[in-house]
Scaffold this motif. Structure first.
Motif, PDB file in Angstrom:
ATOM      1  N   SER A  14       0.827  -1.202   0.000  1.00 34.47           N
ATOM      2  CA  SER A  14       0.000   0.000   0.000  1.00 34.47           C
ATOM      3  C   SER A  14       0.865   1.257   0.000  1.00 34.47           C
ATOM      4  CB  SER A  14      -0.917   0.028   1.228  1.00 34.47           C
ATOM      5  OG  SER A  14      -1.787  -1.057   1.212  1.00 34.47           O
ATOM      6  N   TRP A  15       1.942   1.202   0.767  1.00 35.78           N
ATOM      7  CA  TRP A  15       2.848   2.355   0.794  1.00 35.78           C
ATOM      8  C   TRP A  15       3.420   2.623  -0.596  1.00 35.78           C
ATOM      9  CZ3 TRP A  15       8.319   2.633   0.157  1.00 35.78           C
ATOM     10  CH2 TRP A  15       8.885   3.868   0.514  1.00 35.78           C
ATOM     11  N   GLU A  16       3.740   1.535  -1.310  1.00 35.38           N
ATOM     12  CA  GLU A  16       4.294   1.713  -2.654  1.00 35.38           C
ATOM     13  C   GLU A  16       3.284   2.313  -3.622  1.00 35.38           C
ATOM     14  OE1 GLU A  16       7.033  -1.647  -4.073  1.00 35.38           O
ATOM     15  OE2 GLU A  16       5.605  -2.596  -2.747  1.00 35.38           O
ATOM     16  N   TRP A  17       2.006   1.932  -3.473  1.00 34.71           N
ATOM     17  CA  TRP A  17       1.008   2.333  -4.467  1.00 34.71           C
ATOM     18  C   TRP A  17       0.208   3.561  -4.064  1.00 34.71           C
ATOM     19  CZ3 TRP A  17       0.729   1.076  -9.405  1.00 34.71           C
ATOM     20  CH2 TRP A  17       1.487  -0.018  -9.815  1.00 34.71           C
ATOM     21  N   LEU A  18       0.354   4.005  -2.828  1.00 34.90           N
ATOM     22  CA  LEU A  18      -0.383   5.186  -2.377  1.00 34.90           C
ATOM     23  C   LEU A  18      -0.119   6.423  -3.256  1.00 34.90           C
ATOM     24  CD1 LEU A  18      -2.333   6.305  -0.290  1.00 34.90           C
ATOM     25  CD2 LEU A  18      -0.398   6.774   1.206  1.00 34.90           C
ATOM     26  N   PRO A  19       1.138   6.701  -3.631  1.00 35.70           N
ATOM     27  CA  PRO A  19       1.369   7.889  -4.459  1.00 35.70           C
ATOM     28  C   PRO A  19       0.621   7.834  -5.782  1.00 35.70           C
ATOM     29  CG  PRO A  19       3.443   7.001  -3.662  1.00 35.70           C
ATOM     30  CD  PRO A  19       2.388   6.016  -3.291  1.00 35.70           C
ATOM     31  N   PHE A  20       0.601   6.670  -6.403  1.00 33.04           N
ATOM     32  CA  PHE A  20      -0.085   6.527  -7.691  1.00 33.04           C
ATOM     33  C   PHE A  20      -1.556   6.888  -7.546  1.00 33.04           C
ATOM     34  CE2 PHE A  20      -2.514   3.916 -10.653  1.00 33.04           C
ATOM     35  CZ  PHE A  20      -1.938   4.271 -11.859  1.00 33.04           C
ATOM     36  N   ALA A  21      -2.211   6.261  -6.549  1.00 34.25           N
ATOM     37  CA  ALA A  21      -3.638   6.548  -6.334  1.00 34.25           C
ATOM     38  C   ALA A  21      -3.840   8.019  -6.010  1.00 34.25           C
ATOM     39  CB  ALA A  21      -4.169   5.664  -5.205  1.00 34.25           C
ATOM     40  N   THR A  22      -3.022   8.551  -5.103  1.00 31.50           N
ATOM     41  CA  THR A  22      -3.177   9.942  -4.689  1.00 31.50           C
ATOM     42  C   THR A  22      -3.076  10.889  -5.881  1.00 31.50           C
ATOM     43  OG1 THR A  22      -2.158   9.386  -2.586  1.00 31.50           O
ATOM     44  CG2 THR A  22      -2.314  11.709  -3.119  1.00 31.50           C
ATOM     45  N   LEU A  23      -2.058  10.656  -6.733  1.00 34.80           N
ATOM     46  CA  LEU A  23      -1.840  11.595  -7.835  1.00 34.80           C
ATOM     47  C   LEU A  23      -2.969  11.560  -8.847  1.00 34.80           C
ATOM     48  CD1 LEU A  23       1.966  11.294  -8.346  1.00 34.80           C
ATOM     49  CD2 LEU A  23       0.666  13.241  -7.514  1.00 34.80           C
ATOM     50  N   ILE A  24      -3.455  10.371  -9.178  1.00 35.15           N
ATOM     51  CA  ILE A  24      -4.555  10.308 -10.141  1.00 35.15           C
ATOM     52  C   ILE A  24      -5.808  10.947  -9.553  1.00 35.15           C
ATOM     53  CG2 ILE A  24      -6.118   8.719 -11.330  1.00 35.15           C
ATOM     54  CD1 ILE A  24      -3.877   7.163 -12.210  1.00 35.15           C
TER      55      ILE A  24
END
Lengths: 276, 290
Positions: free
Chosen positions: B163-173
């Motif tokens: 989740s830590w790895e993918w949080l930025p991706f979700a946040t930015l989109i």
């Protein structure tokens, strides 16, 4: 949604936002700090944010112990190479799907994405054998091809969503003026699409740089990139945290810096058509 | 606007990518299907032959199998929920007028640039390690016993790291979607006395549907194949507590050196991925129509 707010409120949201951002970033920061510590202070309890005995020795030792420049160069060739090759194949496809959509264009896009849903492990042995038979194993060109195919659906989808935003009227005008299909792509479309292509390129270089399954399965020494480099520094029971951190920092630093500098372009491209 | 000739040209331009992707998919798949019906063990390469569905039945009847399936779904579902909920909250927060939005975004996006083996080893060693990890020191400082993350909560730990790895991706989109929302609409609702919650529920959330769909789609694709994080941290254990389907296949291929069974597992994973894809398309695919 920029609206006028009171300074007090702005101060509070700034405080909250920065706290959250620092928490998210903290593991990376901690790793970088640890990489400059001695092994003893790296595992000091309670943990020290800053120590007195800063050292570059960890980097020197990791550098001496492994052929970092080769791993680095392999990473560059593989990530940039696979991205460029992917763009060459993807640009015409995305163009065609965006401007001459057929009934099945959506299905085709979804099919392309679905090829990515196949877990890599499921085809690990077959692909390994294919690479062995064709002599592509442990070669840079082999990995360029593998990672290109792995990311191709993402590249096509990103470009497609970009191209769709370009108004068709401009193309029609160009066509009226007698521009050939190729000229249309080269002189009308490409300049308008450059920002989109740039962010597609950035994202895919990052994805390819960070790919850590095929790069490890399909290489041994000659073509091994930084993901394989870091895999060789497997976690030793707490005794080599500083060296592990230094090696980790060396593996991620190039792409981290690239990402920081190109953050604006990347973010602009990271919509995948999420915004109409 | 599409003429006959431009349609033909379009087909020609799509052809290369379709062809290479088809080959890339079909040849390994065909080989995996072939091996899945064969006896093929690297420790006894001389014994070969057709075994019918025996590899499949071994796989499905293995005590690990259903655990692996549920772990796989747990991982995908858990990471999706965490990243979308937190991503939405963070996007709402940093979309507000704040000082230093540029550097702020750089910090938030950073985990995305960290390759999975590094992310996993930072978390496992520097944070979750029961003696030397920062969280252990924190627990001791608070007078508690350090949590044995990898031993007692292996799946939760893996889900947390991913989740830590993918949080930025979700946040930015989600942030991009949020920024495309017109502020007039929100201001009008505010003047009409709509509460912050109903503004979120009836204006912001519907606007973000498409972005959330994209996040689910892209992340699911990557999450179904998660492997490196488990390999680096728990190795599927303790026992098989954190074994997912990809990891179970890996164990068959590498540890047991049974290519036939691993191939059967691979085909099962492909079927599972297709089932997930089917429901994904049925459930949210319509949000993507232009």
């Amino acid at each position: 949604m920029a609206r006028a707010v009171s300074p007090r409120r702005k101060f509070l949201t700034t405080l909250a936002a920065w706290s959250v951002a620092l928490i998210i970033f903290f593991p990376v920061l901690w790793m970088i700090l640890t990489s400059f510590k001695t092994e003893v202070s790296a595992v000091a309890s309670p943990p020290q944010l800053f120590t007195a005995d800063w050292t570059l020795e960890n980097y020197a030792e990791v550098w001496a112990r492994s052929d970092y420049p080769r791993f680095f160069w392999n990473s560059v060739v593989i990530s940039v190479g696979s991205t460029l090759l992917g763009l060459v194949i993807a640009i015409p496809s995305a163009w065609a799907m965006a401007f001459v959509p057929g009934k099945r264009t959506k299905d085709l896009l979804m099919w392309m994405l679905s090829t990515k849903m196949m877990p890599a492990v499921a085809v690990m042995i077959p692909l390994y054998l294919i690479f062995l038979w064709t002599g592509l194993i442990d070669t840079k060109i082999g990995l360029v091809i593998a990672l290109m195919l792995m990311n191709l659906p993402i590249i096509i989808w990103m470009l497609y969503t970009y191209f769709k935003e370009i108004p068709g009227e401009i193309l029609e005008a160009a066509r009226m003026d007698g521009a050939s299909l190729w000229n249309e792509i080269l002189y009308v479309l490409t300049p308008m699409a450059i920002p989109g292509i740039a962010s597609t390129m950035l994202l895919n270089i990052i994805l390819a740089w960070n790919e850590a399954f095929w790069t490890i399965v399909l290489t041994t020494t000659k073509a091994a990139p930084l993901s394989a480099f870091i895999a060789s520094f497997s976690a030793p029971q707490g005794l080599f945290y500083a060296k592990l951190s230094a090696a980790s920092a060396m593996a991620i630093m190039p792409i981290l810096i690239l990402g920081w500098f190109s953050q604006k372009q990347l973010v602009r491209g990271l919509t995948f058509g999420a915004v109409k | 606007m599409a003429t006959q000739s431009s349609r033909f040209a379009a087909r020609l331009m799509v052809a290369p990518s379709v062809t290479v992707l088809f080959i890339w998919m079909i040849i390994p798949l065909a080989m995996a299907i072939y091996y899945s019906f064969r006896l093929y063990r690297l420790i006894s390469p001389d014994r070969t032959g057709w075994v019918g569905f025996r590899n499949y039945s071994w796989f499905v009847n293995s005590p690990e199998f259903w655990l692996a399936i549920s772990n796989t779904l747990l991982l995908v579902g858990g990471v999706l929920i965490i990243t979308i909920v937190l991503g939405t909250l963070i996007a709402l927060l940093i979309d507000q007028p704040v000082w230093g939005q540029g550097p702020l975004r750089i910090l938030v996006i950073s985990p995305f640039f960290v390759m999975p083996p590094v992310a996993a080893s930072i978390w496992e060693n520097l944070f979750m390690h029961p003696q030397n990890g920062m969280l252990a020191s924190l627990a001791l400082g608070l007078g508690m016993k350090p949590i044995l993350f990898m031993e007692n909560y292996p799946m939760a730990s893996v889900i947390f790291i991913v989740s830590w790895e993918w949080l930025p991706f979700a946040t930015l989109i989600l942030l991009t979607a949020l920024q495309s929302l017109s502020s007039e609409q929100l201001e009008a609702a505010e003047m009409d006395g709509a509460s912050a919650f109903s503004r979120f529920r009836y204006i912001i959330l519907p606007h973000m549907t498409r972005a959330i769909t994209v996040v689910i789609l892209i992340q699911t694709i990557f999450l179904l194949g998660i492997f490196g994080e488990i390999f680096t941290t728990t190795q599927g254990g303790p026992g098989s507590a954190s074994t997912t389907l990809p990891y179970m296949i890996f164990k068959q291929a590498i540890a047991a050196k049974d290519i036939g069974r691993a191939a059967a597992g691979g085909i099962i994973a492909v079927i599972l991925a297709n089932i997930v894809a089917y429901f994904l398309m049925r459930g949210i695919g319509r949000n993507l129509d232009a």
